[in-house]
Design a protein around this motif. Sequence first.
Motif, PDB file in Angstrom:
ATOM      1  N   TYR A  20      10.351   6.813 -10.241  1.00 33.51           N
ATOM      2  CA  TYR A  20       9.380   5.727 -10.343  1.00 33.51           C
ATOM      3  C   TYR A  20       8.222   5.919  -9.373  1.00 33.51           C
ATOM      4  O   TYR A  20       8.339   6.582  -8.362  1.00 33.51           O
ATOM      5  CB  TYR A  20      10.040   4.358 -10.137  1.00 33.51           C
ATOM      6  CG  TYR A  20      10.439   4.041  -8.718  1.00 33.51           C
ATOM      7  CD1 TYR A  20       9.579   3.330  -7.890  1.00 33.51           C
ATOM      8  CD2 TYR A  20      11.669   4.433  -8.204  1.00 33.51           C
ATOM      9  CE1 TYR A  20       9.938   3.022  -6.593  1.00 33.51           C
ATOM     10  CE2 TYR A  20      12.031   4.126  -6.908  1.00 33.51           C
ATOM     11  CZ  TYR A  20      11.169   3.427  -6.118  1.00 33.51           C
ATOM     12  OH  TYR A  20      11.513   3.122  -4.834  1.00 33.51           O
ATOM     13  N   GLN A  63       4.948   3.612  -7.531  1.00 33.69           N
ATOM     14  CA  GLN A  63       4.564   2.249  -7.205  1.00 33.69           C
ATOM     15  C   GLN A  63       3.188   2.243  -6.566  1.00 33.69           C
ATOM     16  O   GLN A  63       2.892   3.047  -5.692  1.00 33.69           O
ATOM     17  CB  GLN A  63       5.594   1.624  -6.274  1.00 33.69           C
ATOM     18  CG  GLN A  63       5.427   0.143  -6.093  1.00 33.69           C
ATOM     19  CD  GLN A  63       6.599  -0.469  -5.350  1.00 33.69           C
ATOM     20  OE1 GLN A  63       7.041   0.067  -4.344  1.00 33.69           O
ATOM     21  NE2 GLN A  63       7.089  -1.589  -5.832  1.00 33.69           N
ATOM     22  N   THR A  70       1.196  -5.577  -7.440  1.00 36.52           N
ATOM     23  CA  THR A  70       2.051  -4.396  -7.448  1.00 36.52           C
ATOM     24  C   THR A  70       2.229  -3.936  -8.893  1.00 36.52           C
ATOM     25  O   THR A  70       2.440  -4.758  -9.783  1.00 36.52           O
ATOM     26  CB  THR A  70       3.444  -4.705  -6.868  1.00 36.52           C
ATOM     27  OG1 THR A  70       3.295  -5.198  -5.543  1.00 36.52           O
ATOM     28  CG2 THR A  70       4.322  -3.468  -6.830  1.00 36.52           C
ATOM     29  N   THR A 104       4.556  -0.999 -10.942  1.00 36.00           N
ATOM     30  CA  THR A 104       5.648  -0.032 -10.813  1.00 36.00           C
ATOM     31  C   THR A 104       5.904   0.598 -12.173  1.00 36.00           C
ATOM     32  O   THR A 104       6.043  -0.109 -13.165  1.00 36.00           O
ATOM     33  CB  THR A 104       6.934  -0.713 -10.316  1.00 36.00           C
ATOM     34  OG1 THR A 104       6.650  -1.408  -9.107  1.00 36.00           O
ATOM     35  CG2 THR A 104       8.026   0.305 -10.053  1.00 36.00           C
TER      36      THR A 104
END
Length: 68
Positions: free
Chosen positions: A10, A12, A32, A34
């Motif tokens: 992942y 971010q 944010t 992600t």
Amino acid sequence: TTLEDKTALYFQLFGGVLMPLGDHLRVDLRGTATTFSFATEEVTYAQQVTIFEGTLGVTWLFDVKPVH
């Protein structure tokens, strides 16, 4: 028993802005994003899921000296 592997890669990205509205008040804006990449049998890391989050808040500061 054996558990299935749920490993994911992942990325971010996050950031924010603080805007003062006086000596004792400010606005906080934060965000944010992600992205998760899950491995599949056909292609490695081909399926992606992106989650966006955002917050907006007001902060009241009391009993502090203002910064000049």
